[in-house]
Design an enzyme around this catalytic site. Sequence first.
Site, PDB file in Angstrom:
ATOM      1  N   SER A 133       4.293  -5.064  -4.347  1.00  0.00           N
ATOM      2  CA  SER A 133       3.897  -3.872  -3.605  1.00  0.00           C
ATOM      3  C   SER A 133       5.023  -2.824  -3.614  1.00  0.00           C
ATOM      4  CB  SER A 133       3.514  -4.314  -2.192  1.00  0.00           C
ATOM      5  OG  SER A 133       2.662  -3.378  -1.624  1.00  0.00           O
ATOM      6  N   TRP A 145      -6.578  -0.496  -3.537  1.00  0.00           N
ATOM      7  CA  TRP A 145      -5.578   0.518  -3.127  1.00  0.00           C
ATOM      8  C   TRP A 145      -4.488   0.656  -4.206  1.00  0.00           C
ATOM      9  CZ3 TRP A 145      -5.298   4.413   0.017  1.00  0.00           C
ATOM     10  CH2 TRP A 145      -4.113   4.840   0.599  1.00  0.00           C
ATOM     11  N   HIS A 187      -4.193  -8.335  -1.455  1.00  0.00           N
ATOM     12  CA  HIS A 187      -2.819  -7.853  -1.595  1.00  0.00           C
ATOM     13  C   HIS A 187      -1.797  -8.879  -1.111  1.00  0.00           C
ATOM     14  CE1 HIS A 187      -0.068  -4.564  -2.191  1.00  0.00           C
ATOM     15  NE2 HIS A 187       0.411  -4.667  -0.972  1.00  0.00           N
ATOM     16  N   LYS A 235       7.303  -1.557  -6.956  1.00  0.00           N
ATOM     17  CA  LYS A 235       7.668  -0.216  -7.431  1.00  0.00           C
ATOM     18  C   LYS A 235       9.181  -0.193  -7.677  1.00  0.00           C
ATOM     19  CE  LYS A 235       4.564   1.445  -3.694  1.00  0.00           C
ATOM     20  NZ  LYS A 235       3.230   1.270  -4.138  1.00  0.00           N
TER      21      LYS A 235
HETATM   22  C1  GCU Z   1       1.280   0.620   1.701  1.00  0.00           C
HETATM   23  C2  GCU Z   1       1.587   1.644   0.628  1.00  0.00           C
HETATM   24  C3  GCU Z   1       1.641   1.014  -0.747  1.00  0.00           C
HETATM   25  C4  GCU Z   1       2.575  -0.154  -0.750  1.00  0.00           C
HETATM   26  C5  GCU Z   1       2.200  -1.127   0.344  1.00  0.00           C
HETATM   27  C6  GCU Z   1       3.160  -2.296   0.482  1.00  0.00           C
HETATM   28  O1  GCU Z   1      -0.035   0.178   1.573  1.00  0.00           O
HETATM   29  O2  GCU Z   1       0.606   2.639   0.686  1.00  0.00           O
HETATM   30  O3  GCU Z   1       2.076   1.960  -1.701  1.00  0.00           O
HETATM   31  O4  GCU Z   1       2.562  -0.782  -1.995  1.00  0.00           O
HETATM   32  O5  GCU Z   1       2.187  -0.447   1.592  1.00  0.00           O
HETATM   33  O6  GCU Z   1       4.341  -2.146   0.226  1.00  0.00           O
HETATM   34  O7  GCU Z   1       2.693  -3.356   0.934  1.00  0.00           O
END
Ligand code: GCU
Length: 411
Positions: free
Chosen positions: A249, A340, A391, A253
């Site tokens: 998540s 998402w 997720h 990134k």
């Molecule tokens: C939020 C955010 C995402 C990210 C996520 C996470 O949903 O919008 O971009 O990846 O948190 O870090 O769990």
Amino acid sequence: MKSIPSLLLCIASIYTLEAKEPKELDKDVNYDEENLPAYDLPPLLTSSEGKPITTPDEWFNIRRPQIMSLFGNLVYGTVPKPSSPIKTSFKVLKEDKTFLGGKGTRKDVRIRFENERGRVDMLILVFVPNNVDKPVPAFMKHSFSSTHGNDFDVHFLKKNCFKNGWPIGEFFKRGYGFIAVYQQDLVKHNEVEFLKGIHKLFYPKGQSFPKASEWGVLSTVAWGASRAMDYLETDKGIDAKRVAIMGHSKMGKATLWTAAQDRRFALAISAQSGCAGAALWRRKSGETLDKMVTRFPYWLCRNAWKFVNNEDDLPVDQHMLLACIAPRPVYVHSAVGDTWADGRGEYLSAYHASPVYRLFGKKGLESEESPPVGEAIIKSDVGYHIREGGHSVEMFDWLKFLDFADHHLKK
Ligand code: GCU
């Protein structure tokens, strides 16, 4: 002290909150493949001057530096020169050779940064299997869980992976070390001030906030992993030339940006990194740049705001970030329920990064179609799987990541 039921309630509410959060933002979010905007990806293998890039040398000397500079200045933010030299020191605070019933050793290592502006510590955890006769390959995880205290132990000690936990026993079994780097030691999760933490060591007198092209939160997290790698290069238990960087998540990134910048990482694994991770900006499917900077204004650098609803003007898209990791193997993981994060956009990014891998004689993704759910592409330098579910990083995912690492780091 909280009672166990109230602690459980607390954990449950955190996960419900995580699960609910995107839903509340759903109203103007597109999840429909039929409603995607038409887009053209910026050219990967043509230089800014219009020159075709046809060899690894041209990639490394011409195109890659151009792309990295664009990502640095327009997307994640570059790390400025510190106001005065930073002294870095490493200290093993604790060493426990009886970890997991003696299967491994756990070291708590403090990395300290200091200069005339102040002092900041980060604490990393290093786990290595016992009874090995040479330095081991390892995974470094950009971690959401704190490395301070012992709370996280409950996750490892379970046989199966607790949601977003770390199956250390499985790593030991396969002969890997595991390093956890806590994302909030240097910068807070959703920092908006930047007066504390590591940034203050970099500010000259009079500066208190990153410039538009300077590091946001994700860039800071990535910098921390590189400093952890500096430590690993001094640790005799770990083979620093075979370290995979991994994250889920937000941390996925940070993982891709870490691996692109720091070529000491031998392999990268992005788990459901989505927007600003593996997913293509231009698809605007699931989370968009607009959604991201509204809720997390400084995960990226401020220059990125200029491209909100103007994604087509970005001179890069995320397939180019994956390509900057080449020729080192990269693995992308998505989940069907994690719309998402735009699993299809994550796959396409990996697919469109593949020509750079082929330039190096490596194997990329061959089909534009995403593979069947649950089927992992392991024997390729660009690997991928999408599974059912949502997720999180499940045991199934960890095993695929390990299979990918086995294939590429143990050859
Ligand atoms: C939020 C955010 C995402 C990210 C996520 C996470 O949903 O919008 O971009 O990846 O948190 O870090 O769990």
